[in-house]
Design an enzyme around this catalytic site. Sequence first.
Site, mmCIF file in Angstrom:
data_model
loop_
_atom_site.group_PDB
_atom_site.id
_atom_site.type_symbol
_atom_site.label_atom_id
_atom_site.label_comp_id
_atom_site.label_asym_id
_atom_site.label_seq_id
_atom_site.Cartn_x
_atom_site.Cartn_y
_atom_site.Cartn_z
ATOM 1 N N THR A 134 0.817 -1.217 0.000
ATOM 2 C CA THR A 134 0.000 0.000 0.000
ATOM 3 C C THR A 134 0.849 1.264 0.000
ATOM 4 O O THR A 134 0.478 2.276 -0.617
ATOM 5 C CB THR A 134 -0.900 0.008 1.259
ATOM 6 N N ASP A 136 1.398 -6.212 -4.657
ATOM 7 C CA ASP A 136 0.538 -6.305 -3.477
ATOM 8 C C ASP A 136 1.057 -7.528 -2.734
ATOM 9 O O ASP A 136 1.171 -8.605 -3.324
ATOM 10 C CB ASP A 136 -0.927 -6.498 -3.912
ATOM 11 N N SER A 137 1.352 -7.404 -1.459
ATOM 12 C CA SER A 137 2.051 -8.512 -0.789
ATOM 13 C C SER A 137 1.180 -9.750 -0.644
ATOM 14 O O SER A 137 1.686 -10.840 -0.375
ATOM 15 C CB SER A 137 2.606 -8.074 0.565
ATOM 16 N N SER A 138 -0.127 -9.611 -0.843
ATOM 17 C CA SER A 138 -0.959 -10.808 -0.797
ATOM 18 C C SER A 138 -0.707 -11.690 -2.023
ATOM 19 O O SER A 138 -1.146 -12.832 -2.059
ATOM 20 C CB SER A 138 -2.437 -10.428 -0.689
HETATM 21 N N1 ASP Z 1 -2.776 -5.492 0.326
HETATM 22 C C1 ASP Z 1 -1.696 -4.632 0.783
HETATM 23 C C2 ASP Z 1 -0.411 -5.415 0.714
HETATM 24 O O1 ASP Z 1 -0.169 -6.223 1.547
HETATM 25 C C3 ASP Z 1 -1.960 -4.164 2.170
HETATM 26 C C4 ASP Z 1 -0.949 -3.194 2.729
HETATM 27 O O2 ASP Z 1 0.146 -3.002 2.219
HETATM 28 O O3 ASP Z 1 -1.275 -2.558 3.751
HETATM 29 O O4 ASP Z 1 0.349 -5.232 -0.202
#
Ligand code: ASP
Length: 350
Positions: free
Chosen positions: A23, A66-68
């Site tokens: 993010t 996106d780390s997911s």
């Molecule tokens: N979906 C985002 C990620 O993990 C969430 C974040 O960075 O806060 O890349």
Amino acid sequence: MIVEGQWGFERAERVLILNAGGTIGMGPDPAGALAPIPAGDLIAHARPRDDAGFGVTFASFRRPLDSSRMRPDDWVTIADAIVALAPGHTGIVVLHGTDTLAFTASALSFMLAGVDRPIVITGAQRPISEFRSDAPQNLTTACMIASPRTHELPVLREVSVWFYDRLLRGNRTTKIDADSYTGFSSPNVPLLGHAGVTLKLDAPALLPAGTGGLRRISGVCSDVAAVKFHPALDAGQLDAILSRPGLRGCVIEAYGSGNGPNEPEFLDVLRRASEAGVVIVITTQCRAGTVRQGYYAAGAALFETGAISGEDLTFESAITKLMVLLDQFPAERVRELMVTPLAGELTRPD
Ligand code: ASP
């Protein structure tokens, strides 16, 4: 990773910023959902002010994630970038999405050896370009920890996480809140540092410096599974997971202090998997506390099947430690090392 900018290289301390995504560097996509965007705003913030006192090299994944969506191979890419680009820098800041940040922090702590300078992973709950973002503070403070002499701080020599007002041991960290700016905690150990007006690190709590030079000592084995106990889980469901061909390890999130069902068919599934060479690690699904083998009869039976105790490992730490050890060792040695502290991830009873 591609180097995209370098500033203040004549200064005594230089921070290497590696942008993996998250993010912190996102903006709205055509549908209005947050997605990684080119690093322009991040680079503008990464460029140190004249009075910052340290220099910066900024490098980024060609396509920040996106780390997911991150996979174990991405941990290898980050570890290799740390090792390759660290020379000439006093510390490293990794920018990362918060969703899997605790997995990456844990994995790096086991994959890297000889850690001789601060490695600080940070991110943000709001993009750096947004009004009221938490990103500028997170980035600035992580850079301060990575240039410790400039800021008269103790030198951290381990993989850590900086978020909002707290410094946490990387492999003890877990994401606890998808909304709060505090976001992360390390339920089983105290903070390594804290910031209000002043930034303070708890020097006696820090790990000793690694020796032999910063290096990657392992890859990652992905032939693992995870199971969370719940009252409707039966032997058939467990067997479907544990008898998967090629499976080498499994983390079970058991109840409370390591308890679970003790019907013979259920225990037989666990026993057969352990005998087939699958390393089964029992952790607790509680946020804090530890597995206490043999405390309850229901729990004791699980450990008689060959499963081992994950003690007070977080889930993130248990599964990444298992993956890193399975890449290097056969099952019997992995079982021994899982209960041996390697990077501050386990609390040994006195
Ligand atoms: N979906 C985002 C990620 O993990 C969430 C974040 O960075 O806060 O890349």
